[in-house]
Scaffold this motif. Structure first.
Motif, PDB file in Angstrom:
ATOM      1  N   ARG A 246     -15.723  60.687  33.506  1.00  0.00           N
ATOM      2  CA  ARG A 246     -16.782  59.524  33.338  1.00  0.00           C
ATOM      3  C   ARG A 246     -18.049  60.256  33.311  1.00  0.00           C
ATOM      4  N   ARG A 247     -18.581  61.019  34.447  1.00  0.00           N
ATOM      5  CA  ARG A 247     -19.583  61.747  34.563  1.00  0.00           C
ATOM      6  C   ARG A 247     -20.057  62.767  33.139  1.00  0.00           C
ATOM      7  N   GLN A 248     -19.089  63.325  33.001  1.00  0.00           N
ATOM      8  CA  GLN A 248     -18.950  64.413  31.704  1.00  0.00           C
ATOM      9  C   GLN A 248     -19.290  63.521  30.701  1.00  0.00           C
ATOM     10  N   ILE A 249     -18.650  62.335  30.350  1.00  0.00           N
ATOM     11  CA  ILE A 249     -18.928  61.328  29.019  1.00  0.00           C
ATOM     12  C   ILE A 249     -20.333  61.049  28.982  1.00  0.00           C
ATOM     13  N   ALA A 250     -20.879  60.553  30.096  1.00  0.00           N
ATOM     14  CA  ALA A 250     -22.080  60.353  30.475  1.00  0.00           C
ATOM     15  C   ALA A 250     -23.198  61.322  29.977  1.00  0.00           C
TER      16      ALA A 250
ATOM     17  N   ASN B 211      -9.545  60.393  26.517  1.00  0.00           N
ATOM     18  CA  ASN B 211      -8.170  60.330  26.781  1.00  0.00           C
ATOM     19  C   ASN B 211      -7.722  60.623  28.209  1.00  0.00           C
ATOM     20  N   VAL B 212      -8.417  61.535  28.973  1.00  0.00           N
ATOM     21  CA  VAL B 212      -8.289  61.787  30.231  1.00  0.00           C
ATOM     22  C   VAL B 212      -8.609  60.488  31.069  1.00  0.00           C
ATOM     23  N   VAL B 213      -9.731  59.880  30.931  1.00  0.00           N
ATOM     24  CA  VAL B 213      -9.918  58.593  31.626  1.00  0.00           C
ATOM     25  C   VAL B 213      -8.818  57.618  31.468  1.00  0.00           C
ATOM     26  N   ALA B 214      -8.539  57.292  30.118  1.00  0.00           N
ATOM     27  CA  ALA B 214      -7.487  56.273  29.746  1.00  0.00           C
ATOM     28  C   ALA B 214      -6.062  56.700  30.445  1.00  0.00           C
ATOM     29  N   ASP B 215      -5.637  58.059  30.350  1.00  0.00           N
ATOM     30  CA  ASP B 215      -4.428  58.490  31.227  1.00  0.00           C
ATOM     31  C   ASP B 215      -4.386  58.059  32.675  1.00  0.00           C
TER      32      ASP B 215
ATOM     33  N   ASP C 188      -6.210  55.931  34.138  1.00  0.00           N
ATOM     34  CA  ASP C 188      -6.343  54.627  34.355  1.00  0.00           C
ATOM     35  C   ASP C 188      -4.875  53.957  34.292  1.00  0.00           C
ATOM     36  N   SER C 189      -4.178  54.557  33.286  1.00  0.00           N
ATOM     37  CA  SER C 189      -2.887  54.057  33.209  1.00  0.00           C
ATOM     38  C   SER C 189      -1.937  54.493  34.578  1.00  0.00           C
ATOM     39  N   ARG C 190      -2.302  55.692  34.890  1.00  0.00           N
ATOM     40  CA  ARG C 190      -1.443  56.413  36.110  1.00  0.00           C
ATOM     41  C   ARG C 190      -1.806  55.706  37.412  1.00  0.00           C
ATOM     42  N   LEU C 191      -3.187  55.224  37.585  1.00  0.00           N
ATOM     43  CA  LEU C 191      -3.592  54.555  38.480  1.00  0.00           C
ATOM     44  C   LEU C 191      -2.994  53.327  38.612  1.00  0.00           C
TER      45      LEU C 191
END
Length: 395
Positions: free
Chosen positions: A107-111, A240-244, A246-249
């Motif tokens: 998320r920091r990299q996306i920002a 995709n990394v964030v969505a994956d 969130d799903s695993r969390l």
């Protein structure tokens, strides 16, 4: 006075009244046995609720002792675990922490990518405006050069016409004529080239208005737009990394909750003691170690107490479930309204392991179970084991 008493005693009316009263008293005492059938051996019984330990541990010290009346439903801790294996829960929480760290980094990299994208977008906009202005100026210069060339070409054409006339009149040589022709042709070709160049610049200007830059014929977009395309691909990878993550969390949260609940169940055994019961026995002493399945406490269910009556087997057809009967506990003057719940034949197999009272039964007796209303007080252990008198209607 004594004579009057003797006369009264010898009176026939008094003797007749006394005889009639004694006969009425005998009929009154014997009437219940005529109008109804009195059961033989009868005693109060109740089913047992047995609670076993689902986990290994130590029996709680505050376990209610036998004879405790449970007037209202309450929760009691029966067993406390000795050792708990928290390794699986720690592993799940470690995975959670790693995923949260990776997700926050993404998320920091996306920002940061969004900031760089905004900067590149501003740079590309400035480049587009500058390139459009430069192309507009170059196009204007090309058209001005074309206008000058056309003027020179017109002058060269007039000069050629004059030299052609002089050459026909022998005032000019053929060499001069050919030179003038060559100059006029060169002027026309140069003007055509300038016209083509102006058209090409007009095409580039129109393309630049749509965001396409044709200068150099290498790329159709400026460097800033090309960098934005690469940042777009990188941002999609990070999303995709964030969505994956969130799903695993979410899955790990479910697993952690289930493991936490399992540990809570494994750490202690809390049971609900139902209302209207009495602690009948305590097979496991307080403070002892028990294994899974060990019996901890037995409760007599006073809400389902009944009277078990022994009757002759020949009465099997006459006693039907649902029949109303009168029950009186020995030592009490109150009569209770009971109802026949079931009848058990003399030779029927019977398991008394889950009953509070289980005396021996004659082999030729019929067992009739008569349900009773809940007791008004649990102080006497719901009167379980107490003898009773039961009267069945004869007709």
């Amino acid at each position: 006075m004594a004579g009057r008493i003797e006369t009264l005693i010898r009176s026939n009316r008094l003797r007749l009244a006394l005889a009639t009263g004694m006969a009425a008293l005998g009929l009154w005492a014997f009437a219940p046995y005529v109008t109804s059938e009195v059961g033989g051996e009868a005693y109060v019984n109740a089913p047992i609720i047995r609670m076993a330990s689902p986990i290994p541990g130590i029996v709680a010290a505050d376990l209610p002792p036998p004879g405790t009346a449970i007037a209202a439903t309450r929760t009691a801790r029966l067993v406390t675990a000795r050792i708990l294996d928290t390794g699986p829960l720690a592993a799940l929480k470690g995975q959670q922490a790693a995923l949260i760290s990776a997700r926050d980094l993404a998320r920091r990299q996306i920002a940061e990518i969004e900031t760089a994208d905004a900067r590149l977008a501003s740079r590309s906009a400035r480049f587009g405006r500058a390139a459009s202005a430069r192309l507009a100026a170059t196009t204007a210069a090309a058209r001005e050069a074309l206008a000058g060339c056309q003027a020179e070409a017109a002058e060269a054409a007039l000069q050629r016409e004059r030299v052609e006339v002089l050459a026909q009149q022998r005032f000019a040589t053929f060499t001069q004529r050919d030179r003038v022709r060559a100059v006029a042709s060169a002027a026309q070709f140069r003007c055509a080239a300038l016209g083509d160049q102006a058209d090409a610049l007009a095409i580039e200007t129109k393309a630049a208005g749509h965001g396409l830059y044709l200068a150099g014929a290498a790329m159709d977009a400026p460097y800033g737009d090309q960098q934005r395309d690469r940042l777009l691909l990188r941002r999609q990878e990070l999303e995709n990394v964030v969505a994956d993550a969130d799903s695993r969390l979410a899955q790990l949260a479910i697993q952690v909750a289930a493991e936490t609940e399992r540990l809570a169940r494994a750490s202690a055994f809390d049971a609900q003691l139902p209302a209207g019961t009495v602690v009948w026995s305590q097979p496991a002493p307080k403070g002892t170690t028990v294994a899974p399945g060990a019996s901890l406490i037995e409760l007599a269910d006073c809400n389902r107490r009944y009277v078990e009556v022994a009757l002759p087997e020949r009465r099997m057809e006459a006693i039907m479930p649902g029949t109303r009967v009168a029950v009186r506990l020995i030592g009490s003057d109150a009569w209770l309204n009971g109802q026949v719940a079931s009848t058990v034949g003399a030779a029927a197999r019977r398991d008394g392991a889950m009953l509070a009272a289980n005396p021996d039964k004659a082999a030729r007796d019929l067992s009739v179970l008569v349900s009773l209303p809940p007791p008004a007080s649990l102080a006497r252990r719901c009167d379980v084991g107490r003898l009773a008198e039961v009267r069945f209607p004869r007709w």
